[in-house]
Design an enzyme around this catalytic site. Structure first.
Site, mmCIF file in Angstrom:
data_model
loop_
_atom_site.group_PDB
_atom_site.id
_atom_site.type_symbol
_atom_site.label_atom_id
_atom_site.label_comp_id
_atom_site.label_asym_id
_atom_site.label_seq_id
_atom_site.Cartn_x
_atom_site.Cartn_y
_atom_site.Cartn_z
ATOM 1 N N ASP A 36 77.556 73.693 -34.442
ATOM 2 C CA ASP A 36 76.939 73.094 -33.244
ATOM 3 C C ASP A 36 75.460 72.854 -33.524
ATOM 4 O O ASP A 36 74.909 73.342 -34.521
ATOM 5 C CB ASP A 36 77.097 74.053 -32.036
ATOM 6 C CG ASP A 36 77.066 73.318 -30.702
ATOM 7 O OD1 ASP A 36 76.011 72.773 -30.338
ATOM 8 O OD2 ASP A 36 78.100 73.293 -30.015
ATOM 9 N N ASP A 92 74.881 68.766 -36.975
ATOM 10 C CA ASP A 92 74.817 67.565 -36.141
ATOM 11 C C ASP A 92 75.854 66.600 -36.697
ATOM 12 O O ASP A 92 75.705 66.082 -37.805
ATOM 13 C CB ASP A 92 73.410 66.955 -36.223
ATOM 14 C CG ASP A 92 73.292 65.675 -35.402
ATOM 15 O OD1 ASP A 92 74.318 65.131 -34.948
ATOM 16 O OD2 ASP A 92 72.156 65.218 -35.228
ATOM 17 N N VAL A 93 76.921 66.360 -35.936
ATOM 18 C CA VAL A 93 78.040 65.567 -36.467
ATOM 19 C C VAL A 93 77.660 64.113 -36.739
ATOM 20 O O VAL A 93 78.384 63.401 -37.442
ATOM 21 C CB VAL A 93 79.275 65.604 -35.530
ATOM 22 C CG1 VAL A 93 79.824 67.013 -35.416
ATOM 23 C CG2 VAL A 93 78.967 65.006 -34.154
ATOM 24 N N ASN A 144 85.546 68.253 -31.867
ATOM 25 C CA ASN A 144 85.342 68.457 -30.431
ATOM 26 C C ASN A 144 83.992 67.953 -29.928
ATOM 27 O O ASN A 144 83.874 67.558 -28.770
ATOM 28 C CB ASN A 144 85.487 69.964 -30.143
ATOM 29 C CG ASN A 144 84.948 70.337 -28.788
ATOM 30 O OD1 ASN A 144 85.590 70.104 -27.762
ATOM 31 N ND2 ASN A 144 83.751 70.916 -28.750
ATOM 32 N N TYR A 184 81.192 56.021 -22.849
ATOM 33 C CA TYR A 184 82.135 57.138 -23.013
ATOM 34 C C TYR A 184 83.575 56.630 -22.877
ATOM 35 O O TYR A 184 84.452 57.007 -23.642
ATOM 36 C CB TYR A 184 81.820 58.199 -21.951
ATOM 37 C CG TYR A 184 82.629 59.479 -22.073
ATOM 38 C CD1 TYR A 184 82.235 60.486 -22.947
ATOM 39 C CD2 TYR A 184 83.758 59.689 -21.297
ATOM 40 C CE1 TYR A 184 82.954 61.672 -23.038
ATOM 41 C CE2 TYR A 184 84.484 60.872 -21.381
ATOM 42 C CZ TYR A 184 84.080 61.859 -22.249
ATOM 43 O OH TYR A 184 84.795 63.036 -22.344
#
Ligand SMILES: NC(=O)c1ccc[n+]([C@@H]2O[C@H](COP(=O)([O-])OP(=O)(O)OC[C@H]3O[C@@H](n4cnc5c(N)ncnc54)[C@H](O)[C@@H]3O)[C@@H](O)[C@H]2O)c1
Length: 164
Positions: free
Chosen positions: A37, A63-64, A90, A156
């Site tokens: 995360d 950080d994805v 996720n 989104y």
């Protein structure tokens, strides 16, 4: 026999919310959990909770939306736990709640960078490790907003439709 005994699982956005609960359940069911995360304090606290209750977990900052960091962290998890069996993609953000005609390119990109590119990067850098394990699972989090439309969160909606 626990359901995921000795499986190694990376959970992105694992410090809070659904990710946190996923980490707790995976650990309870015997997995070695890589909690990843942006939030180090919350992530470390979760790891302590898991380890105190007899599970096994370790925290990594991730950080994805940063491909280099994704590649590095996935390799470090495999070095630490010996293999990778699953990634739970996720991490996600809702983004700005504005009508489409008020959204800036930067606001649009911020949702896509995390919710779309982040899923791509984590999948891309999980696959070579999953192949070495012989099989594996890639779990992506969609939303009711991928199935039905509502009057809020345009970027989104698009992103979750893409994950359906
Ligand atoms: N909460 C819901 O009702 C709901 C419904 C459907 C789908 N989802 C999806 O489930 C997932 C988790 O949702 P939640 O409600 O638990 O969210 P949350 O906001 O409670 O937690 C999201 C976590 O992701 C982390 N995160 C944000 N940006 C990140 C980044 N760039 N890199 C790494 N981590 C990052 C945050 O720090 C946080 O810990 C999301 O993909 C969301 O779209 C949630």
């Amino acid at each position: 026999m626990k359901r995921v005994e000795n499986k190694v699982v990376i959970v992105t956005g694992g410090a809070l919310g659904i990710g946190r609960e996923t980490c707790l359940l995976l650990a309870k069911e015997g997995a070695k959990v890589a909690v990843t995360d942006l939030l180090a304090k919350e992530g470390q606290e979760l790891v302590e909770e898991v380890n105190l209750s007899g599970g096994e977990a370790k925290f990594w900052h991730l950080d994805v939306s940063d491909e280099k960091e994704v590649e590095k962290v996935y390799a470090e998890v495999v070095k630490e736990f010996g293999k990778l069996n699953a990634t739970v993609n996720n991490a996600g953000i809702a983004g700005v709640d504005k009508p489409t005609h008020d959204i800036t390119e930067k606001e649009w990109d911020s949702v896509m960078n995390v919710n779309v590119k982040g899923v791509f990067f984590c999948t891309k850098h999980a696959i070579p490790h999953l192949q070495k394990s012989g099989n594996g699972s890639i779990v992506n989090l969609s939303s009711i907003y991928g199935l039905v439309g509502a009057g809020d969160l345009p970027p989104y909606h698009l992103q979750k439709v893409q994950l359906e």
